[in-house]
Design an enzyme around this catalytic site. Structure first.
Site, PDB file in Angstrom:
ATOM      1  N   PRO A   1       4.807   0.854   8.461  1.00 14.72           N
ATOM      2  CA  PRO A   1       5.832   1.856   8.125  1.00 14.72           C
ATOM      3  C   PRO A   1       5.978   2.007   6.615  1.00 14.72           C
ATOM      4  O   PRO A   1       6.078   1.012   5.902  1.00 14.72           O
ATOM      5  CB  PRO A   1       7.108   1.270   8.738  1.00 14.72           C
ATOM      6  CG  PRO A   1       6.664   0.202   9.666  1.00 14.72           C
ATOM      7  CD  PRO A   1       5.353  -0.291   9.167  1.00 14.72           C
ATOM      8  N   GLU A   2       5.955   3.244   6.149  1.00 14.45           N
ATOM      9  CA  GLU A   2       6.174   3.529   4.738  1.00 14.45           C
ATOM     10  C   GLU A   2       7.491   4.293   4.602  1.00 14.45           C
ATOM     11  O   GLU A   2       8.225   4.422   5.578  1.00 14.45           O
ATOM     12  CB  GLU A   2       4.983   4.330   4.175  1.00 14.45           C
ATOM     13  CG  GLU A   2       3.653   3.600   4.329  1.00 14.45           C
ATOM     14  CD  GLU A   2       2.466   4.370   3.757  1.00 14.45           C
ATOM     15  OE1 GLU A   2       2.659   5.201   2.865  1.00 14.45           O
ATOM     16  OE2 GLU A   2       1.334   4.145   4.235  1.00 14.45           O
TER      17      GLU A   2
END
Ligand SMILES: [Zn+2]
Length: 267
Positions: free
Chosen positions: A2-3
């Site tokens: 996840p960014e």
């Protein structure tokens, strides 16, 4: 992994269901995350109210009514979502809130982190500028690039410089800016830095509108998949044709990660 857009999407989808709610019960099923979940974690949280849900880079920050903060990092594969009836063996921490909502932290690879920090503890003091904040300006980016000889892509992914960008979005940003990932940051011209800055804001905003990118595990706060993975122009598209010019997209290792770029569109 996840960014920023995935973490922001989780924040936006969770906020209406957790803000203002009191934690009635915390069940820690698995303490062995990247850092061990402390024994007092559940006791510190139970009875506390979430006053706000914020984000800094890839971190989620739940403000508590006693001034402390519940800090969550999703690591490689973490998801934080209000769950229906299903349970999963990777559901490591479960929160029951005063409105009846159950929030579950699921993380198959267990690289995530969950802990209570004191205000001003300095836990996030080495975090770089958040690219959605007003501090992220073309001038700030130019200052970061000055005299740094490393590739622009690894600079964008350095959390101590720009917080929240990882491999997916660095690849997509540089494609839209027309700059190759391996270009030394110090060689970039003013107009190229301005293009990277504009592309950063554009790509992150678009990815948030699409609910982030679901490549493997990622789900938003309601358990739904994101849609931006279908809009990648170069990421994980090595060997395919560039949608803009038809040239074959290249995949090259850079700084231990795969880099994707169009050799014609990016200089
Ligand atoms: Zn191209």
């Amino acid at each position: 992994m996840p960014e920023l857009p995935e973490v922001e999407t989780i924040r936006l989808t969770l906020m209406p269901r957790v803000a203002g709610q009191t934690v009635e019960e915390v069940v820690v099923r698995e303490t062995r995350l990247r850092q061990k979940v402390k024994a007092e974690f559940g006791v510190q949280l139970t009875g506390r109210r979430f006053t706000a849900l914020r984000r800094a880079g890839k971190y989620l920050l739940f403000d508590l009514d006693d001034g402390r903060i519940l800090l969550v990092h999703l690591g490689m594969s973490g998801c934080l979502a209000t769950s229906a009836d299903r349970t999963d063996r990777h559901d490591h921490v479960v929160f029951r809130l005063s409105n009846g909502v159950i929030v579950t932290y699921n993380d198959p690879r267990r690289f995530g982190c969950m802990k209570i920090i004191e205000p001003g503890e300095g836990e996030l003091s080495d975090l770089g500028v958040d690219p959605l904040s007003s501090d992220f300006t073309p001038e700030h980016l130019r200052e970061l690039c000055r005299r740094r000889r490393r590739p622009i892509k690894t600079l964008l992914m350095d959390q101590a410089l720009v917080a929240g960008v990882g491999n997916i979005y660095a690849s997509e940003i540089l494609f839209r800016a027309g700059v190759r990932p391996a270009r030394g940051a110090h060689t970039l011209r003013g107009r190229e830095i301005a293009a990277i800055h504009a592309a950063t804001e554009e790509v992150l905003a678009e990815a948030i509108r699409w609910g982030g990118s679901s490549i493997s595990d990622y789900r938003d706060g309601n358990g739904n998949r994101g849609g931006f993975q279908d809009r990648f122009r170069v990421y994980q598209r090595g060997g395919e044709s560039c949608g803009r010019c038809g040239t074959t997209i290249r995949a090259r290792p850079l700084g231990g990660r795969s880099s994707f770029y169009c050799p014609a569109c990016q200089k």
